[in-house]
Design a protein around this motif. Structure first.
Motif, PDB file in Angstrom:
ATOM      1  N   ASN A   1       0.814  -1.226   0.000  1.00  9.65           N
ATOM      2  CA  ASN A   1       0.000   0.000   0.000  1.00  9.65           C
ATOM      3  C   ASN A   1       0.843   1.269   0.000  1.00  9.65           C
ATOM      4  O   ASN A   1       0.407   2.325   0.451  1.00  9.65           O
ATOM      5  N   ASP A   2       2.056   1.144  -0.499  1.00  9.79           N
ATOM      6  CA  ASP A   2       3.001   2.266  -0.544  1.00  9.79           C
ATOM      7  C   ASP A   2       3.191   2.915   0.828  1.00  9.79           C
ATOM      8  O   ASP A   2       3.508   4.105   0.932  1.00  9.79           O
ATOM      9  N   LYS A   3       3.005   2.117   1.886  1.00  7.58           N
ATOM     10  CA  LYS A   3       3.175   2.637   3.248  1.00  7.58           C
ATOM     11  C   LYS A   3       4.337   1.959   3.980  1.00  7.58           C
ATOM     12  O   LYS A   3       4.924   2.543   4.883  1.00  7.58           O
ATOM     13  N   GLU A   4       4.637   0.715   3.591  1.00  2.00           N
ATOM     14  CA  GLU A   4       5.724   0.007   4.247  1.00  2.00           C
ATOM     15  C   GLU A   4       6.321  -0.998   3.278  1.00  2.00           C
ATOM     16  O   GLU A   4       5.695  -1.394   2.292  1.00  2.00           O
ATOM     17  N   ILE A   5       7.542  -1.405   3.579  1.00  6.84           N
ATOM     18  CA  ILE A   5       8.225  -2.430   2.788  1.00  6.84           C
ATOM     19  C   ILE A   5       8.192  -3.728   3.568  1.00  6.84           C
ATOM     20  O   ILE A   5       8.525  -3.758   4.752  1.00  6.84           O
ATOM     21  N   ARG A   6       7.789  -4.784   2.898  1.00  5.10           N
ATOM     22  CA  ARG A   6       7.740  -6.099   3.523  1.00  5.10           C
ATOM     23  C   ARG A   6       8.671  -7.047   2.810  1.00  5.10           C
ATOM     24  O   ARG A   6       8.949  -6.908   1.616  1.00  5.10           O
ATOM     25  N   PHE A   7       9.162  -8.019   3.585  1.00  2.31           N
ATOM     26  CA  PHE A   7      10.006  -9.055   3.008  1.00  2.31           C
ATOM     27  C   PHE A   7       9.110 -10.061   2.296  1.00  2.31           C
ATOM     28  O   PHE A   7       8.136 -10.550   2.859  1.00  2.31           O
ATOM     29  N   ASN A   8       9.465 -10.370   1.074  1.00  2.00           N
ATOM     30  CA  ASN A   8       8.660 -11.293   0.279  1.00  2.00           C
ATOM     31  C   ASN A   8       9.597 -12.224  -0.466  1.00  2.00           C
ATOM     32  O   ASN A   8      10.207 -11.835  -1.454  1.00  2.00           O
ATOM     33  N   ASP A   9       9.734 -13.447   0.020  1.00  2.00           N
ATOM     34  CA  ASP A   9      10.677 -14.360  -0.614  1.00  2.00           C
ATOM     35  C   ASP A   9      10.192 -14.872  -1.962  1.00  2.00           C
ATOM     36  O   ASP A   9      10.888 -15.629  -2.630  1.00  2.00           O
ATOM     37  N   ASP A  10       8.994 -14.476  -2.377  1.00  2.00           N
ATOM     38  CA  ASP A  10       8.528 -14.827  -3.722  1.00  2.00           C
ATOM     39  C   ASP A  10       8.752 -13.691  -4.714  1.00  2.00           C
ATOM     40  O   ASP A  10       8.593 -13.873  -5.916  1.00  2.00           O
ATOM     41  N   ASN A  11       9.122 -12.503  -4.207  1.00  2.00           N
ATOM     42  CA  ASN A  11       9.187 -11.334  -5.072  1.00  2.00           C
ATOM     43  C   ASN A  11      10.400 -11.342  -5.999  1.00  2.00           C
ATOM     44  O   ASN A  11      10.500 -10.542  -6.911  1.00  2.00           O
ATOM     45  N   PHE A  12      11.344 -12.264  -5.751  1.00  2.00           N
ATOM     46  CA  PHE A  12      12.492 -12.360  -6.644  1.00  2.00           C
ATOM     47  C   PHE A  12      12.095 -12.932  -7.992  1.00  2.00           C
ATOM     48  O   PHE A  12      12.824 -12.816  -8.974  1.00  2.00           O
ATOM     49  N   ALA A  13      10.925 -13.577  -8.048  1.00  2.00           N
ATOM     50  CA  ALA A  13      10.529 -14.277  -9.262  1.00  2.00           C
ATOM     51  C   ALA A  13      10.354 -13.303 -10.425  1.00  2.00           C
ATOM     52  O   ALA A  13      10.197 -12.095 -10.262  1.00  2.00           O
ATOM     53  N   LEU A  14      10.370 -13.860 -11.623  1.00  2.00           N
ATOM     54  CA  LEU A  14      10.162 -13.044 -12.810  1.00  2.00           C
ATOM     55  C   LEU A  14       8.750 -12.463 -12.820  1.00  2.00           C
ATOM     56  O   LEU A  14       7.833 -13.010 -12.212  1.00  2.00           O
ATOM     57  N   SER A  15       8.599 -11.350 -13.532  1.00  2.00           N
ATOM     58  CA  SER A  15       7.318 -10.639 -13.515  1.00  2.00           C
ATOM     59  C   SER A  15       6.221 -11.353 -14.286  1.00  2.00           C
ATOM     60  O   SER A  15       5.061 -10.961 -14.227  1.00  2.00           O
ATOM     61  N   GLY A  16       6.571 -12.382 -15.021  1.00  2.00           N
ATOM     62  CA  GLY A  16       5.543 -13.119 -15.756  1.00  2.00           C
ATOM     63  C   GLY A  16       5.452 -12.651 -17.195  1.00  2.00           C
ATOM     64  O   GLY A  16       6.370 -12.037 -17.743  1.00  2.00           O
ATOM     65  N   HIS A  17       4.310 -12.898 -17.801  1.00  2.00           N
ATOM     66  CA  HIS A  17       4.133 -12.599 -19.223  1.00  2.00           C
ATOM     67  C   HIS A  17       3.735 -11.142 -19.408  1.00  2.00           C
ATOM     68  O   HIS A  17       2.566 -10.803 -19.599  1.00  2.00           O
ATOM     69  N   VAL A  18       4.736 -10.268 -19.364  1.00  2.00           N
ATOM     70  CA  VAL A  18       4.506  -8.839 -19.571  1.00  2.00           C
ATOM     71  C   VAL A  18       4.695  -8.532 -21.051  1.00  2.00           C
ATOM     72  O   VAL A  18       5.713  -8.897 -21.655  1.00  2.00           O
ATOM     73  N   GLN A  19       3.714  -7.892 -21.646  1.00  2.00           N
ATOM     74  CA  GLN A  19       3.819  -7.494 -23.041  1.00  2.00           C
ATOM     75  C   GLN A  19       4.750  -6.288 -23.141  1.00  2.00           C
ATOM     76  O   GLN A  19       4.396  -5.174 -22.773  1.00  2.00           O
ATOM     77  N   LYS A  20       5.973  -6.531 -23.615  1.00  2.00           N
ATOM     78  CA  LYS A  20       6.974  -5.468 -23.629  1.00  2.00           C
ATOM     79  C   LYS A  20       6.646  -4.325 -24.582  1.00  2.00           C
ATOM     80  O   LYS A  20       7.200  -3.228 -24.452  1.00  2.00           O
ATOM     81  N   ASN A  21       5.747  -4.582 -25.533  1.00  2.00           N
ATOM     82  CA  ASN A  21       5.347  -3.510 -26.438  1.00  2.00           C
ATOM     83  C   ASN A  21       4.185  -2.696 -25.880  1.00  2.00           C
ATOM     84  O   ASN A  21       3.638  -1.830 -26.566  1.00  2.00           O
ATOM     85  N   ASN A  22       3.802  -3.000 -24.637  1.00  2.00           N
ATOM     86  CA  ASN A  22       2.734  -2.263 -23.961  1.00  2.00           C
ATOM     87  C   ASN A  22       3.337  -1.443 -22.819  1.00  2.00           C
ATOM     88  O   ASN A  22       3.632  -1.977 -21.750  1.00  2.00           O
ATOM     89  N   PRO A  23       3.540  -0.129 -23.026  1.00  2.00           N
ATOM     90  CA  PRO A  23       4.179   0.712 -22.004  1.00  2.00           C
ATOM     91  C   PRO A  23       3.466   0.675 -20.659  1.00  2.00           C
ATOM     92  O   PRO A  23       4.102   0.746 -19.606  1.00  2.00           O
TER      93      PRO A  23
END
Length: 348
Positions: free
Chosen positions: A198-220
């Protein structure tokens, strides 16, 4: 002006100088992308290239370049954490494990009771090599700044004040306290294992290292949204995607500055180019402290000359030059520290 020592010509002088400062100083280290070679390519001119795009008004391409840079790091971190049999990743991890083991031994054997058994490990790297290396060394205690004393559902919250904690252990049959060695890991540009809540605190997330998934790179829009999920300081002049990250960034830079302003503070730099203007300026100001000392281990003689130019006005800076045609890589850096540590710095 900065003093330069050529390692190939004066190895014993380099060892003695390093040992004298380590045994008498408040220990701080600064690591950059060069420390994670060969698993991860050196950042190089990525920030300048992104800034050029931003200045030219090409925000979409700037975001895409930043996204691809971070995703490449995330891919390497995936291989690291699941222990893929990749020689470059193993070699890099071994270097980090070796360093932490040597440093823990140095702190444990410290003779000066007036100095804390702590060392601050400042790094601009997003990757997770320090964390993975610490997990390989059960006796090494690493403080990454997350409060794990009152977590709910493993939602560990980042709190910079945790870096001021010191840990003691008492004996079974008496009340005598002994301070335990602590390595404070301070990631000034954020980490792949951090996530914003919520843009209020930083939490440790051991899953956040993963790749972002299927992001359409031609979509800004998709690229921008994927970037916003990362709790990192982006490599560009804009840097901040949120007020939270701006506050954390300057809190950690202030911690870096305060650490260098202590009496007999020592900063050992490896794999860092001082291309970050904020860190360079803070370091130069901190060196006004006449008891502070900076030792820079240069990868090449060309890098050594660059460091000499950057710190030409500072007498309390020593640049370790490998010598013409030679290199100071992580294993060479560790071999120098090993001569300072007890029992050859063997893992405990």
């Amino acid at each position: 002006m900065a003093r330069k020592l050529i390692l190939s010509d004066h190895p014993e002088e380099v060892r003695k100088l390093t040992e004298s400062y380590i045994q008498s100083g408040n220990l701080n280290f600064l690591f950059g992308s060069g420390a994670s070679m060969p698993a991860i390519k050196v950042a190089g001119n990525i920030e300048a290239e992104i800034n050029s795009l931003l200045i030219g008004g090409n925000t979409a391409d700037a975001n895409l370049m930043a996204f691809e840079f971070i995703e490449e790091l995330a891919e390497a971190s995936v291989d690291l954490l699941i222990e893929v049999d990749e020689p470059s990743v193993k070699r890099t991890l071994d270097n980090y494990v070796d360093f932490l083991s040597i440093l823990d031994g140095i702190l444990f054997e410290r003779k000066n009771i007036l100095l804390p058994r702590q060392a601050n490990l400042f790094t601009t790297n997003y990757d997770l090599f320090f964390e993975k290396a610490a997990s390989k060394l059960p006796r090494v205690t690493m403080n990454d700044g997350f409060d794990r004393t009152s977590a709910v559902d493993s939602r560990y919250v980042f709190a910079a004040e945790k870096y001021f904690d010191r840990t003691y252990r008492s004996g079974i049959s008496n009340d005598r306290l002994a301070e335990l060695p602590i390595l404070n890991l301070i990631k000034v540009h954020g980490s792949l294992s951090w996530t914003r809540y919520n843009d209020k605190e930083i939490r440790f997330n051991d899953d956040n290292f993963a790749l972002s998934g299927h992001v359409q790179k031609n979509n800004p829009g998709e690229v921008s949204k994927a970037l916003a999920k990362r709790a990192v300081i982006l490599p560009n002049i804009r840097k901040f995607e949120s007020t939270l990250m701006e506050r954390v960034y300057f809190d950690l830079l202030r911690l870096f500055s305060n650490s260098m302003e202590k009496d007999n503070s020592l900063l050992i730099c490896f794999g860092f180019s001082f291309g970050d203007e904020h860190i360079l300026d803070i370091t130069k100001r901190a060196l006004r402290n006449p008891t502070a000392q900076l030792i820079i281990f240069a990868y090449s003689d060309t890098d050594a000359n660059s460091f000499e130019d950057k710190f030409c006005q500072h007498r309390n800076v020593v640049v370790i030059d490998p010598g013409s045609g030679k290199r100071i890589d992580f294993s060479t850096f560790n071999s120098i520290l090993r001569e300072v540590g007890p029992a050859g710095g063997k893992p405990q």
